[in-house]
Design a protein around this motif. Structure first.
Motif, mmCIF file in Angstrom:
data_model
loop_
_atom_site.group_PDB
_atom_site.id
_atom_site.type_symbol
_atom_site.label_atom_id
_atom_site.label_comp_id
_atom_site.label_asym_id
_atom_site.label_seq_id
_atom_site.Cartn_x
_atom_site.Cartn_y
_atom_site.Cartn_z
ATOM 1 N N ASP A 1 0.646 -1.412 -0.346
ATOM 2 C CA ASP A 1 0.010 0.110 -0.163
ATOM 3 C C ASP A 1 0.596 1.260 -0.155
ATOM 4 O OD1 ASP A 1 0.859 -0.522 2.616
ATOM 5 O OD2 ASP A 1 -1.190 0.168 3.379
ATOM 6 N N ARG A 2 1.963 1.051 0.398
ATOM 7 C CA ARG A 2 3.042 2.664 -0.139
ATOM 8 C C ARG A 2 3.777 2.185 -1.212
ATOM 9 N NH1 ARG A 2 4.830 1.546 6.349
ATOM 10 N NH2 ARG A 2 5.393 -0.893 6.141
ATOM 11 N N THR A 3 4.190 1.109 -1.496
ATOM 12 C CA THR A 3 5.031 1.190 -2.166
ATOM 13 C C THR A 3 4.606 0.485 -4.168
ATOM 14 O OG1 THR A 3 6.746 -0.505 -1.030
ATOM 15 C CG2 THR A 3 7.154 -0.415 -2.575
ATOM 16 N N VAL A 4 5.504 0.933 -4.697
ATOM 17 C CA VAL A 4 4.231 1.032 -6.272
ATOM 18 C C VAL A 4 5.583 1.270 -7.440
ATOM 19 C CG1 VAL A 4 3.593 2.186 -8.247
ATOM 20 C CG2 VAL A 4 2.365 2.285 -6.001
ATOM 21 N N LEU A 5 6.235 0.100 -8.222
ATOM 22 C CA LEU A 5 7.089 -0.262 -9.488
ATOM 23 C C LEU A 5 5.832 0.644 -10.437
ATOM 24 C CD1 LEU A 5 9.499 -1.198 -10.249
ATOM 25 C CD2 LEU A 5 8.757 -3.356 -10.455
ATOM 26 N N VAL A 6 7.229 1.678 -11.283
ATOM 27 C CA VAL A 6 6.602 2.401 -12.294
ATOM 28 C C VAL A 6 7.579 1.881 -13.428
ATOM 29 C CG1 VAL A 6 6.149 4.905 -13.722
ATOM 30 C CG2 VAL A 6 6.059 3.923 -11.075
ATOM 31 N N LEU A 7 6.887 0.495 -14.157
ATOM 32 C CA LEU A 7 7.556 -0.117 -15.494
ATOM 33 C C LEU A 7 7.956 0.846 -16.553
ATOM 34 C CD1 LEU A 7 5.378 -3.418 -15.227
ATOM 35 C CD2 LEU A 7 6.697 -2.703 -14.250
#
Length: 383
Positions: free
Chosen positions: A15-21
């Motif tokens: 809920d606090r970490t996103v990988l942008v591809l």
């Protein structure tokens, strides 16, 4: 065949970490490769790990920022200085100004020069390939063509500083001892790895239990002229050990959209280590029994072996294959027979003892030596 994931797609890790591809390189269609980025909230800090390049990726980063919750401080960590990872670094200034919050940006001092002058960096890389792999144009023109794809390119911001300005710390991943620097009260740890290129670091996000390996895992053999094969395999082993112990629960990479967890991390890194061992064995087989080696023929044969191993990296093409081959020739102890001569054979240096050294000069040779000593002392170099 699996369709490529659209540039800027978001992978939610927690809920606090996103990988942008990012996306793959396609020079024929003037499409730059774009490295993945991480957006993470650590307490009051918004943490960005790399910023990719292109306006479209910049917009995706902003979307990811909105996903991770409120923050009041901004921290950008650059894994390394290659153009596909640093193009939007000025986004930190933009976001900080919009909210009136403090910001920091950190990058390795070892990569600052290539960030300032990427054309020269790539020209030197391509210059090693002359006579080894086909280049569409001379090295200087090829370098300009490649760098022109990565626009707009803003690797520096108003707060950019180098990691090496901070005191070095001894940090641990489980039983693995490493060195680096910690940020955000220890929630973000930057670990020196320096395999993919001279200044590369990996990033440990404590609260997510995640290590971002950046481009260290771009195949079993480094392609860049400032790559270090020993450091590559060392970091593979270190993170695999930490994951086996449970000190690391997830791993992400700079050009692979897969979030690997638990035993999958260990299996993946062990596979790359096995590929590295097999690739060096293949290189020895290709060169066995030859006093001299044709670098172009070696590159062709090694490329075939790399394909069989499945270790071609994120952007397999003849140029990167040639770069890998040159590094592998060097790795197994071969050198160009005639430095500066395009496409000349490589061979193992002769095992000859050095000539005797006379030591301190005598006779008439004392005169230039005495003059050199006087100049040395006058300039204060002896103090």
């Amino acid at each position: 065949m699996t369709e490529p994931t659209p540039l800027g797609s978001l992978v939610e890790i927690d809920d606090r970490t996103v990988l942008v591809l990012g996306q793959e390189l396609d020079i024929a269609h003037e499409q730059p490769d774009v490295g993945n980025a991480l957006v993470h909230r650590a307490g009051e800090h918004l943490v960005l790990v790399d910023t990719g390049v292109t306006e479209a990726f910049r917009a995706a980063l902003r979307t990811a920022v909105d996903r991770v919750g409120p923050w009041s401080r901004l921290l950008l960590i650059t894994t390394h200085g290659h153009t596909d990872h640093v193009g939007n670094n000025d986004l930190v200034d933009e976001l900080a100004a919009e909210l009136g919050v403090p910001a920091e940006h950190w990058v390795s001092a070892r990569d600052v020069e290539q960030m300032r002058d990427p054309v020269t960096y790539w020209e030197r890389a391509f210059d090693r390939l002359t006579g080894v792999a086909p280049l569409p144009a001379p090295p200087a023109l090829s370098a300009k063509k490649v760098v022109s794809l990565f626009q707009p390119l803003h690797p520096f911001g108003t707060t950019t500083r180098t990691y090496e300005e901070r005191p070095l710390e001894r940090l641990s991943l489980g039983s693995v001892r490493m060195t680096g620097w910690s940020f955000a009260d220890g929630a973000v740890r930057v670990l020196r790895s320096q395999g993919h290129c001279a200044g590369h670091v990996i990033v440990h996000l404590r609260d997510a239990g995640l290590v971002h390996l950046g481009d260290e895992v771009n195949g079993p053999c480094g392609a860049m002229r400032d790559a270090d094969q020993l450091k590559l395999t060392t970091v593979f082993g270190a993170v695999a050990t930490a994951a086996a112990e449970g000190a690391v629960s997830a791993v992400t990479e700079g050009h692979d959209g897969t979030v690997r967890r638990g035993d999958e991390v260990v299996a993946h890194l062990d596979e790359i280590l096995d590929q590295a061992v097999a690739l060096q064995e293949a290189a020895l087989e290709i060169t066995d029994g030859h006093d001299t080696v044709d670098p172009a023929g070696f590159a062709t044969d090694l490329g075939r072996r790399v394909a069989e191993l499945g270790g071609g990296g994120p952007n397999p093409n003849p140029v990167f294959g040639g770069m890998m081959s040159v590094n592998m020739l060097d790795e197994i102890g071969l050198r160009p027979a005639h430095a500066g001569h395009e496409g000349r054979p490589w061979s193992r240096p002769g095992r000859t003892d050095p000539a005797p050294v006379a030591g301190m000069p005598h006779g008439i040779a004392l005169l230039p030596a005495a003059a050199a000593m006087v100049g040395w002392k006058l300039r204060g170099r002896d103090k």
